[in-house]
Design a protein around this motif. Structure first.
Motif, PDB file in Angstrom:
ATOM      1  N   LYS A 251      93.389 -18.496  41.442  1.00 32.49           N
ATOM      2  CA  LYS A 251      92.217 -18.412  40.571  1.00 32.49           C
ATOM      3  C   LYS A 251      91.627 -17.009  40.606  1.00 32.49           C
ATOM      4  O   LYS A 251      91.445 -16.429  41.674  1.00 32.49           O
ATOM      5  CB  LYS A 251      91.152 -19.427  40.997  1.00 32.49           C
ATOM      6  CG  LYS A 251      91.540 -20.881  40.750  1.00 32.49           C
ATOM      7  CD  LYS A 251      90.398 -21.831  41.071  1.00 32.49           C
ATOM      8  CE  LYS A 251      90.775 -23.271  40.759  1.00 32.49           C
ATOM      9  NZ  LYS A 251      90.995 -23.508  39.322  1.00 32.49           N
ATOM     10  N   SER A 254      87.292 -15.205  41.066  1.00 31.88           N
ATOM     11  CA  SER A 254      86.630 -16.189  41.917  1.00 31.88           C
ATOM     12  C   SER A 254      86.205 -15.469  43.191  1.00 31.88           C
ATOM     13  O   SER A 254      86.994 -15.312  44.122  1.00 31.88           O
ATOM     14  CB  SER A 254      87.575 -17.353  42.237  1.00 31.88           C
ATOM     15  OG  SER A 254      86.950 -18.280  43.095  1.00 31.88           O
ATOM     16  N   LYS A 270      82.947 -21.376  49.366  1.00 32.74           N
ATOM     17  CA  LYS A 270      82.157 -21.415  48.133  1.00 32.74           C
ATOM     18  C   LYS A 270      82.315 -20.096  47.390  1.00 32.74           C
ATOM     19  O   LYS A 270      82.278 -19.025  47.997  1.00 32.74           O
ATOM     20  CB  LYS A 270      80.684 -21.649  48.465  1.00 32.74           C
ATOM     21  CG  LYS A 270      79.747 -21.651  47.259  1.00 32.74           C
ATOM     22  CD  LYS A 270      78.300 -21.819  47.711  1.00 32.74           C
ATOM     23  CE  LYS A 270      77.332 -21.738  46.541  1.00 32.74           C
ATOM     24  NZ  LYS A 270      75.919 -21.862  46.989  1.00 32.74           N
ATOM     25  N   ASP A 271      82.503 -20.161  46.056  1.00 30.94           N
ATOM     26  CA  ASP A 271      82.604 -18.929  45.278  1.00 30.94           C
ATOM     27  C   ASP A 271      81.339 -18.686  44.455  1.00 30.94           C
ATOM     28  O   ASP A 271      80.382 -19.480  44.495  1.00 30.94           O
ATOM     29  CB  ASP A 271      83.869 -18.924  44.413  1.00 30.94           C
ATOM     30  CG  ASP A 271      83.752 -19.746  43.134  1.00 30.94           C
ATOM     31  OD1 ASP A 271      82.739 -20.454  42.957  1.00 30.94           O
ATOM     32  OD2 ASP A 271      84.688 -19.687  42.310  1.00 30.94           O
ATOM     33  N   ARG A 273      80.616 -18.959  41.465  1.00 35.60           N
ATOM     34  CA  ARG A 273      80.304 -19.922  40.415  1.00 35.60           C
ATOM     35  C   ARG A 273      79.832 -21.259  40.975  1.00 35.60           C
ATOM     36  O   ARG A 273      79.613 -22.216  40.226  1.00 35.60           O
ATOM     37  CB  ARG A 273      81.540 -20.148  39.537  1.00 35.60           C
ATOM     38  CG  ARG A 273      81.984 -18.896  38.794  1.00 35.60           C
ATOM     39  CD  ARG A 273      83.211 -19.167  37.967  1.00 35.60           C
ATOM     40  NE  ARG A 273      83.627 -17.987  37.224  1.00 35.60           N
ATOM     41  CZ  ARG A 273      84.701 -17.920  36.445  1.00 35.60           C
ATOM     42  NH1 ARG A 273      85.476 -18.988  36.312  1.00 35.60           N
ATOM     43  NH2 ARG A 273      85.010 -16.805  35.812  1.00 35.60           N
ATOM     44  N   ARG A 275      81.581 -23.180  42.969  1.00 31.90           N
ATOM     45  CA  ARG A 275      82.704 -24.089  43.236  1.00 31.90           C
ATOM     46  C   ARG A 275      83.005 -24.107  44.731  1.00 31.90           C
ATOM     47  O   ARG A 275      82.866 -23.097  45.414  1.00 31.90           O
ATOM     48  CB  ARG A 275      83.940 -23.653  42.442  1.00 31.90           C
ATOM     49  CG  ARG A 275      83.752 -23.753  40.938  1.00 31.90           C
ATOM     50  CD  ARG A 275      84.970 -23.244  40.192  1.00 31.90           C
ATOM     51  NE  ARG A 275      85.196 -21.825  40.392  1.00 31.90           N
ATOM     52  CZ  ARG A 275      86.106 -21.113  39.710  1.00 31.90           C
ATOM     53  NH1 ARG A 275      86.861 -21.706  38.803  1.00 31.90           N
ATOM     54  NH2 ARG A 275      86.245 -19.819  39.952  1.00 31.90           N
ATOM     55  N   HIS A 276      83.415 -25.279  45.217  1.00 40.68           N
ATOM     56  CA  HIS A 276      83.712 -25.455  46.644  1.00 40.68           C
ATOM     57  C   HIS A 276      85.156 -25.895  46.846  1.00 40.68           C
ATOM     58  O   HIS A 276      85.704 -26.648  46.038  1.00 40.68           O
ATOM     59  CB  HIS A 276      82.786 -26.515  47.261  1.00 40.68           C
ATOM     60  CG  HIS A 276      81.368 -26.072  47.405  1.00 40.68           C
ATOM     61  ND1 HIS A 276      80.471 -26.074  46.354  1.00 40.68           N
ATOM     62  CD2 HIS A 276      80.692 -25.603  48.490  1.00 40.68           C
ATOM     63  CE1 HIS A 276      79.301 -25.645  46.780  1.00 40.68           C
ATOM     64  NE2 HIS A 276      79.393 -25.353  48.067  1.00 40.68           N
ATOM     65  N   TRP A 277      85.739 -25.441  47.942  1.00 43.29           N
ATOM     66  CA  TRP A 277      87.057 -25.912  48.382  1.00 43.29           C
ATOM     67  C   TRP A 277      86.973 -26.179  49.882  1.00 43.29           C
ATOM     68  O   TRP A 277      86.184 -25.540  50.598  1.00 43.29           O
ATOM     69  CB  TRP A 277      88.139 -24.860  48.132  1.00 43.29           C
ATOM     70  CG  TRP A 277      88.428 -24.564  46.711  1.00 43.29           C
ATOM     71  CD1 TRP A 277      89.377 -25.130  45.910  1.00 43.29           C
ATOM     72  CD2 TRP A 277      87.760 -23.604  45.889  1.00 43.29           C
ATOM     73  NE1 TRP A 277      89.345 -24.591  44.657  1.00 43.29           N
ATOM     74  CE2 TRP A 277      88.367 -23.646  44.600  1.00 43.29           C
ATOM     75  CE3 TRP A 277      86.707 -22.703  46.087  1.00 43.29           C
ATOM     76  CZ2 TRP A 277      87.963 -22.834  43.555  1.00 43.29           C
ATOM     77  CZ3 TRP A 277      86.299 -21.901  45.043  1.00 43.29           C
ATOM     78  CH2 TRP A 277      86.918 -21.970  43.792  1.00 43.29           C
TER      79      TRP A 277
END
Length: 497
Positions: A251, A254, A270-271, A273, A275-277
């Motif tokens: 991605k 990011s 966390k990025d 935007r 978004r979490h992974w």
């Protein structure tokens, strides 16, 4: 048992090598890149019909047993490269010293340039090459200092042979020991030549570079030097494609803003935007300066003294860069593709007095349309001298003027034939490649920073890993890629390569 989910922050050469190898081994990889392009300092950018390599340009490690070739073969990928008979032309005060890859031609050049001291010069290089050859045996097994896993001990022992004993006298020496031994400290052209090579690859000069690594730097172009059509970003794109083909996720843009403990002792990323992974492992291919900022405060408080000592931005160089596109008719047909230039030998090799020039090859249509060439120029700078707006603007203007003067000397008519100019300093490196304070190139490979004194890929705790030019084994695409191999081995638990 190997973990099966890994997040890699940053798509520099180290992170890409780690990611491609891990995904091939069945580890689920998610690669997050903050910039719009893959490759980090070996990336690219486009300006109209012209494409420019961001920084790294000259290819090494593509020979049969070189790290990039071995990794590409392991992945079942390929990248066509052009072998160079002359790695570059070193220009010292207006005099050209061809850096031939063939050792006999290289020594013949020195016999012509320095007939009075040639025998000592030849003896110096012979000893340096022998040191590098013995060390290369170790490096080809990707030995880790200090080993922990069984395969790491095996790699260390596999690299040992009777020739290894020859390294013992050099273990804690600088290259000054070798220069003094052969009585060459007053041979100015020789000193300027090796210092330029060492500064580009090891980020320091002969007086300070660790002897083992300095010898390796002086040997590496004789193992092979290559031109990659388009630029080294194509290697980055091959590695990204390998991750994708094998089921990984990539991605961009990011930009990771935080790493914290997740559920069940996993890591949460966390990025920008929101978004979490979550993953079992997080690999920081960000430079150690940036890595510390992403960790939770409780974790930062536990970082080792070595990590903290090495993460001071002022310990690293910055870079000033200039990019140009020019009509090809001003480039002499016999011009080298790479030049290392020391304008005034009486002045320090920095701040526009010493720089590296990379030309696109004739009819490299991946970089410029027919009839044009692109040029990338970079120079070491001391970041602390570029802090105020006045100093920044003044030094940048002087750098551009110095580069244009030298390019006009190299290629008469250059300034009139140029159709595009663009330049940048440490702010550009921080903005576009996210190198904190604009630091590039890694730490100087001195005795204080190199080998067992370097930051380890395991330095920051369980499930967190470091790779790139600021950790062992050091700077350059070869050093960075090797650190990626170390990370891939540690996460997978396999002796990859």
């Amino acid at each position: 048992m190997p973990t099966n989910q890994t997040i890699i922050i940053g798509s520099g050469m180290a992170g890409l090598h780690a990611g491609a190898l891990l995904q091939t081994e069945g580890v689920q990889v998610t690669l997050l890149e903050a910039a719009a392009e893959w490759g980090g300092c070996a990336g690219k950018f486009q300006r109209g019909k012209f494409r420019f390599p961001v920084g790294a340009t000259l290819g090494i490690g593509f020979e049969d047993n070189g790290i990039h070739r071995r990794v590409l073969n392991y992945l079942g990928a390929d990248l066509s490269v052009i072998s160079l008979k002359q790695a570059m032309t070193v220009r010292i005060g207006g005099e050209d010293f061809p850096y031939f890859t063939n050792r006999e031609q290289f020594l013949a050049m020195w016999a012509e340039k320095e007939p009075e001291t040639f025998q000592r010069i030849a003896a110096f290089f012979d000893e340096a090459w022998q040191i590098a050859s013995a060390l290369r045996k170790y490096m080809s097994h990707y030995a880790v200092l200090f080993p922990r896993a069984a395969y790491e001990w095996q790699a260390l022992f596999n690299g040992f042979n009777i020739r290894s004993l020859k390294l013992a006298p050099y273990i804690n020496k600088t290259m000054k020991t070798l220069v003094d031994k052969h009585g060459l400290a007053d041979t100015d052209s020789f000193i300027h030549f090796i210092n330029g090579t060492l500064l580009d690859s090891m980020q320091t000069t002969y007086e300070h570079v660790h002897l083992l690594l300095g010898a390796t730097a002086l040997n590496v172009y004789h193992e092979g030097a290559y031109y990659v059509e388009g630029g080294l970003y194509r290697l980055a794109e091959e590695l990204v494609e390998s991750i994708k083909i094998n089921g990984g996720t990539v991605k961009k843009p990011s930009r990771v803003v935080a790493v914290a403990r997740g559920k069940e002792r996993r890591w949460s990323v966390k990025d920008h935007r929101g978004r979490h992974w979550e993953a079992d492992n997080v690999v920081f291919n960000t430079g150690i300066n940036n890595a510390a900022d992403l960790l939770p405060s409780a974790h930062r408080d536990k970082l080792s003294k070595k990590f903290i000592r090495h993460s001071v931005p002022e310990k690293q160089w910055g870079a000033a860069t200039m990019y140009a596109a020019v009509k090809e008719n001003v480039i002499p047909p016999d011009s080298a593709l790479f030049y290392q230039v020391l304008v005034d030998p009486a002045q320090p090799a920095e701040e526009g007095n010493h720089f590296f020039v990379s030309l696109s090859a004739h009819k490299d249509l991946k970089r410029a349309p027919e009839g044009f060439r692109t040029i990338t120029v970079s120079s070491h700078i001391r970041i602390e001298n570029w802090q105020s707006q006045y100093a920044y603007d003044d030094k940048k203007a002087k750098f551009i003027a110095a580069v244009k003067r030298e390019l006009e000397t190299l290629f008469p008519g250059f300034n009139q034939a140029a159709v595009h100019f663009e330049s940048g300093g440490p702010v550009a490196w921080e903005r576009f490649v996210l190198r904190k304070s604009g630091t590039v190139g890694g730490l100087p490979q001195t005795r204080e920073n190199a080998l067992w004194n370097a930051v380890s890929h395991r330095e920051i705790g369980s499930g967190l890993w470091l790779c790139g030019d600021t950790v062992y084994p050091g700077a350059g695409t070869i050093g960075a890629a090797s650190s990626g191999v170390h990370v891939a081995r540690s996460i997978s638990g396999k002796k990859i390569l």
